[in-house]
Design a protein around this motif. Structure first.
Motif, PDB file in Angstrom:
ATOM      1  N   CYS A 266     -50.818 -35.813  -2.699  1.00 50.65           N
ATOM      2  CA  CYS A 266     -51.578 -36.436  -3.782  1.00 50.65           C
ATOM      3  C   CYS A 266     -52.830 -37.092  -3.211  1.00 50.65           C
ATOM      4  CB  CYS A 266     -50.722 -37.475  -4.498  1.00 50.65           C
ATOM      5  SG  CYS A 266     -51.581 -38.306  -5.845  1.00 50.65           S
TER       6      CYS A 266
ATOM      7  N   GLU B 131     -50.317 -37.537 -19.356  1.00 48.43           N
ATOM      8  CA  GLU B 131     -49.996 -37.315 -20.764  1.00 48.43           C
ATOM      9  C   GLU B 131     -48.803 -38.180 -21.196  1.00 48.43           C
ATOM     10  OE1 GLU B 131     -50.934 -35.050 -18.636  1.00 48.43           O
ATOM     11  OE2 GLU B 131     -51.952 -33.345 -19.598  1.00 48.43           O
TER      12      GLU B 131
ATOM     13  N   TYR C  76     -40.927 -40.195  -9.486  1.00 49.15           N
ATOM     14  CA  TYR C  76     -42.193 -40.751  -9.006  1.00 49.15           C
ATOM     15  C   TYR C  76     -43.245 -39.675  -9.255  1.00 49.15           C
ATOM     16  CZ  TYR C  76     -45.297 -43.323  -5.795  1.00 49.15           C
ATOM     17  OH  TYR C  76     -46.330 -44.039  -5.239  1.00 49.15           O
ATOM     18  N   ASN C  77     -43.885 -39.726 -10.419  1.00 53.90           N
ATOM     19  CA  ASN C  77     -44.731 -38.603 -10.862  1.00 53.90           C
ATOM     20  C   ASN C  77     -46.103 -39.049 -11.334  1.00 53.90           C
ATOM     21  OD1 ASN C  77     -41.675 -37.919 -12.053  1.00 53.90           O
ATOM     22  ND2 ASN C  77     -42.651 -36.234 -10.983  1.00 53.90           N
ATOM     23  N   ASN C  78     -47.029 -38.098 -11.287  1.00 56.13           N
ATOM     24  CA  ASN C  78     -48.286 -38.232 -12.005  1.00 56.13           C
ATOM     25  C   ASN C  78     -48.294 -37.214 -13.123  1.00 56.13           C
ATOM     26  OD1 ASN C  78     -49.731 -40.352 -10.878  1.00 56.13           O
ATOM     27  ND2 ASN C  78     -50.652 -39.079  -9.274  1.00 56.13           N
TER      28      ASN C  78
ATOM     29  N   TYR D 122     -55.729 -31.719 -20.649  1.00 55.85           N
ATOM     30  CA  TYR D 122     -55.983 -31.678 -19.206  1.00 55.85           C
ATOM     31  C   TYR D 122     -56.380 -30.255 -18.840  1.00 55.85           C
ATOM     32  CZ  TYR D 122     -54.723 -32.967 -14.262  1.00 55.85           C
ATOM     33  OH  TYR D 122     -54.711 -33.255 -12.917  1.00 55.85           O
TER      34      TYR D 122
ATOM     35  N   ILE E  12     -51.824 -28.228 -12.065  1.00 57.40           N
ATOM     36  CA  ILE E  12     -51.773 -28.593 -13.489  1.00 57.40           C
ATOM     37  C   ILE E  12     -50.427 -28.225 -14.122  1.00 57.40           C
ATOM     38  CG2 ILE E  12     -52.981 -26.418 -13.990  1.00 57.40           C
ATOM     39  CD1 ILE E  12     -54.238 -27.750 -16.418  1.00 57.40           C
ATOM     40  N   LYS E  13     -49.943 -29.131 -14.958  1.00 55.44           N
ATOM     41  CA  LYS E  13     -48.589 -29.015 -15.525  1.00 55.44           C
ATOM     42  C   LYS E  13     -48.578 -28.454 -16.961  1.00 55.44           C
ATOM     43  CE  LYS E  13     -46.702 -32.800 -12.784  1.00 55.44           C
ATOM     44  NZ  LYS E  13     -46.178 -34.187 -12.794  1.00 55.44           N
TER      45      LYS E  13
ATOM     46  N   ARG F  18     -45.878 -24.712 -14.542  1.00 54.04           N
ATOM     47  CA  ARG F  18     -47.017 -25.423 -13.972  1.00 54.04           C
ATOM     48  C   ARG F  18     -47.559 -24.617 -12.805  1.00 54.04           C
ATOM     49  NH1 ARG F  18     -45.152 -30.361 -10.506  1.00 54.04           N
ATOM     50  NH2 ARG F  18     -47.343 -30.332  -9.903  1.00 54.04           N
TER      51      ARG F  18
ATOM     52  N   LEU G 263     -46.646 -31.255  -1.166  1.00 49.17           N
ATOM     53  CA  LEU G 263     -47.646 -31.595  -2.179  1.00 49.17           C
ATOM     54  C   LEU G 263     -48.281 -32.917  -1.782  1.00 49.17           C
ATOM     55  CD1 LEU G 263     -48.572 -30.460  -5.077  1.00 49.17           C
ATOM     56  CD2 LEU G 263     -47.397 -32.454  -5.947  1.00 49.17           C
TER      57      LEU G 263
ATOM     58  N   TRP H 140     -39.863 -25.651  -4.544  1.00 48.97           N
ATOM     59  CA  TRP H 140     -40.296 -25.155  -5.851  1.00 48.97           C
ATOM     60  C   TRP H 140     -39.716 -23.779  -6.081  1.00 48.97           C
ATOM     61  CZ3 TRP H 140     -42.829 -28.903  -8.343  1.00 48.97           C
ATOM     62  CH2 TRP H 140     -43.590 -29.818  -7.613  1.00 48.97           C
TER      63      TRP H 140
ATOM     64  N   ASN I 121     -42.083 -33.015 -14.388  1.00 50.15           N
ATOM     65  CA  ASN I 121     -42.725 -32.231 -13.335  1.00 50.15           C
ATOM     66  C   ASN I 121     -43.500 -31.037 -13.886  1.00 50.15           C
ATOM     67  OD1 ASN I 121     -40.098 -33.517 -11.955  1.00 50.15           O
ATOM     68  ND2 ASN I 121     -41.718 -33.328 -10.451  1.00 50.15           N
TER      69      ASN I 121
ATOM     70  N   PHE J 224     -53.784 -33.085  -7.953  1.00 49.68           N
ATOM     71  CA  PHE J 224     -54.296 -32.999  -9.332  1.00 49.68           C
ATOM     72  C   PHE J 224     -54.699 -31.590  -9.740  1.00 49.68           C
ATOM     73  CE2 PHE J 224     -58.164 -34.224  -6.933  1.00 49.68           C
ATOM     74  CZ  PHE J 224     -59.137 -33.401  -7.470  1.00 49.68           C
TER      75      PHE J 224
HETATM   76  N1  MTE Z   1     -51.349 -31.912 -17.134  1.00 45.49           N
HETATM   77  C1  MTE Z   1     -51.303 -32.662 -16.025  1.00 45.49           C
HETATM   78  N2  MTE Z   1     -51.063 -32.071 -14.837  1.00 45.49           N
HETATM   79  C2  MTE Z   1     -51.013 -32.817 -13.698  1.00 45.49           C
HETATM   80  C3  MTE Z   1     -51.258 -34.220 -13.742  1.00 45.49           C
HETATM   81  C4  MTE Z   1     -51.499 -34.819 -15.019  1.00 45.49           C
HETATM   82  O1  MTE Z   1     -51.701 -36.039 -15.160  1.00 45.49           O
HETATM   83  N3  MTE Z   1     -51.508 -34.011 -16.135  1.00 45.49           N
HETATM   84  N4  MTE Z   1     -51.256 -34.947 -12.573  1.00 45.49           N
HETATM   85  C5  MTE Z   1     -51.540 -34.194 -11.323  1.00 45.49           C
HETATM   86  C6  MTE Z   1     -51.361 -34.999 -10.114  1.00 45.49           C
HETATM   87  S1  MTE Z   1     -52.536 -36.181  -9.791  1.00 45.49           S
HETATM   88  C7  MTE Z   1     -50.349 -34.764  -9.228  1.00 45.49           C
HETATM   89  S2  MTE Z   1     -50.252 -35.601  -7.754  1.00 45.49           S
HETATM   90  C8  MTE Z   1     -49.277 -33.781  -9.537  1.00 45.49           C
HETATM   91  C9  MTE Z   1     -47.916 -34.434  -9.412  1.00 45.49           C
HETATM   92  O2  MTE Z   1     -46.881 -33.518  -9.567  1.00 45.49           O
HETATM   93  P1  MTE Z   1     -45.368 -34.016  -9.524  1.00 45.49           P
HETATM   94  O3  MTE Z   1     -45.232 -35.190 -10.437  1.00 45.49           O
HETATM   95  O4  MTE Z   1     -44.551 -32.850  -9.946  1.00 45.49           O
HETATM   96  O5  MTE Z   1     -45.080 -34.405  -8.094  1.00 45.49           O
HETATM   97  O6  MTE Z   1     -49.387 -33.236 -10.838  1.00 45.49           O
HETATM   98  C10 MTE Z   1     -50.729 -32.913 -11.233  1.00 45.49           C
HETATM   99  N5  MTE Z   1     -50.733 -32.197 -12.514  1.00 45.49           N
END
Ligand code: MTE
Ligand code: MO
Length: 333
Positions: free
Chosen positions: A146, A92, A87-89, A204, A250-251, A238, A144, A156, A233, A247
Motif C-alpha cells: 500500500c 466505498e 485491515y482494508n482500504n 472509483y 481496483i475492487k 477485483r 501487496l 490470491w 476485499n 490503489f
Molecule cells: N474500488 C476501490 N478499490 C480499491 C480501493 C478503494 O478504496 N476502492 N482501495 C485500494 C487500496 S488503496 C488498496 S491498498 C487496496 C487494498 O486491498 P485489500 O483491502 O484487499 O488489501 O485496494 C485498492 N482498491
C-alpha cells in the motif's frame, strides 16, 4: 476436486511464479488427473451466497470454497487471513481500515455483471458464475504494497487479465485499459457523501497501459485463502497488480473498457501531485509527505505484529522492468 496448498515455509522471499511455471504445473496436475475438463470448480463447492437471506442471524457474508492450481514455488510468510480481511482500504465502505469489514457484510455480489467493451472486436459480458468458471483459476501468492507503507502477503486466486483481454480481442487502436468499480450508494455508504467516502468522486476508476494489462502477473482476482473474496476485499472480482501500489488494484469491477488515450484515475484526480497514473512501487521516489523506502509487513495476528523491511523496486517483481525501458520513473510516478 478441491486442491489446497499446504506447505508454506518462511525461509525466503522467492519470486512469484510466472505463467510458464503455472502452465507446467497445470500439466502435472492434469497428468495426476486433477484437472479434467470442467473439474476446476467442484459444483458442490459453490454454495449460494444469498443463502444468508434465509438465515435468522444478522446478514453475514458467506464465502464458497474454490478449486485452483496451487502456487507451491513461493515460500513467504503469509499475512494471517484475519488481518487481510479486517485491515482494508475500500473507501466505498468508509475510510478507516476497519470500516470495510464492518460495513460490507451485506453487499450483494450475485447477480453480478462485468462488461468488457470499447475498442475490442468481441465485447463480453460476464456474470457471477462466468467469473468463477470461464477461466482456470490459479493461486498466486502476491505481496501487496500500500502507498501508506504497509504490506501483506496474500494467497490470491484468479486468472490473468491477459486471458480475458485476449478473448475480447483488442483492436490495434486500443492503447490503454480503463477499469470501473460498481456505483451503488444504497449499498455503499462511502458513495453517499464526500465525507464518508474520503473525497473520492465515485465510481472509483483506474487504468493501465495495454502492455501492463497484458502482463501475466496482472490478476483478475475472485478469491483468497482458498475461498471466494469477501466483500471487503473486492468481491466478486477485483484486479491485483502486485508491482504497483495497492490503489491500482481496483475492487468490485463492473466495467473494463479498452481505450486509445490514457484514462483518468480516481486518486490522480483527487491529488495529482501525490498519485500518478503509473504508481509503480519505487523505494527511490518518495511520496511528497513520506518516504517509500521501507514498509511494514503485516505478519502476525495483531496489526502491531509488523516486520520493518526495505521496499524493493516494483515490489520485487523485476520481471516487469522491460515494460518501462527508457522511461524516467521519477517523472512518470
Ligand atoms: N474500488 C476501490 N478499490 C480499491 C480501493 C478503494 O478504496 N476502492 N482501495 C485500494 C487500496 S488503496 C488498496 S491498498 C487496496 C487494498 O486491498 P485489500 O483491502 O484487499 O488489501 O485496494 C485498492 N482498491
Ligand atoms: Mo493503498
Amino acid at each position: 476436486m478441491l486442491i489446497k496448498s499446504t506447505k508454506r515455509s518462511d525461509e525466503s522471499e522467492n519470486q512469484v511464479t510466472d505463467e510458464t511455471v503455472f502452465n507446467s504445473r497445470r500439466d502435472v496436475l492434469k497428468k495426476l488427473g486433477f484437472l479434467g475438463a470442467g473439474s476446476l470448480l467442484g459444483g458442490s463447492a459453490l454454495a449460494n451466497p444469498l443463502d444468508w437471506f434465509k438465515d435468522e442471524r444478522p446478514p453475514k457474508f458467506v464465502q464458497s470454497e474454490l478449486s485452483f492450481n496451487v502456487d507451491t514455488s513461493t515460500k513467504q510468510t503469509l499475512t494471517p487471513e484475519s488481518q487481510a480481511i479486517n485491515y482494508n482500504n475500500f473507501y466505498e465502505f468508509g475510510t478507516s481500515k476497519s470500516d470495510p469489514a464492518k460495513h460490507a457484510q451485506s453487499f450483494k455480489v450475485n447477480p453480478w455483471k462485468l462488461e468488457v467493451e470499447g475498442l475490442v472486436e468481441n465485447p463480453l459480458t460476464l456474470d457471477y458464475d462466468d467469473l468463477l468458471t470461464k477461466f482456470p483459476l490459479e493461486e498466486r501468492i502476491y505481496r501487496l504494497r500500500c502507498v501508506e507503507a504497509w504490506s501483506m502477503v496474500i494467497p490470491w486466486i484468479g486468472f490473468s487479465l491477459s486471458r480475458l483481454l485476449k478473448q475480447a480481442k483488442p483492436l490495434s487502436s486500443a492503447k490503454y485499459v480503463a477499469f470501473e468499480t460498481v456505483y451503488d450508494p444504497k449499498q455503499m455508504r462511502g458513495q453517499r457523501s464526500r465525507f464518508l467516502g474520503g473525497g473520492v468522486d465515485y465510481p472509483y476508476i483506474e487504468g493501465l497501459r495495454l502492455d501492463e494489462a497484458m502482463h501475466p502477473l496482472a490478476l483478475m482476482t475472485v478469491g483468497m485463502y482458498g475461498k471466494t473474496l469477501p466483500p471487503q476485499n473486492g468481491a466478486p472480482v477485483r484486479l491485483t497488480v502486485p508491482w504497483k501500489y495497492g490503489f491500482k488494484s481496483i475492487k468490485s469491477l463492473v466495467k473494463i473498457k479498452l481505450v486509445d488515450k490514457m484514462p483518468p484515475t480516481s486518486w490522480n484526480i483527487l491529488i495529482p501531485s501525490e498519485y500518478g497514473f503509473y504508481a509503480n512501487v519505487n523505494p527511490k521516489v518518495a511520496h511528497p509527505r513520506w518516504s517509500q523506502a521501507r514498509e511494514r509487513r503485516i505478519v502476525g495476528a495483531s496489526v502491531l505484529d509488523q516486520k520493518r523491511i526495505d521496499t524493493k523496486m516494483f515490489n520485487g517483481y523485476e520481471e516487469v522492468t522491460s515494460l518501462y525501458t527508457g522511461m524516467d520513473l521519477a517523472r512518470y510516478y
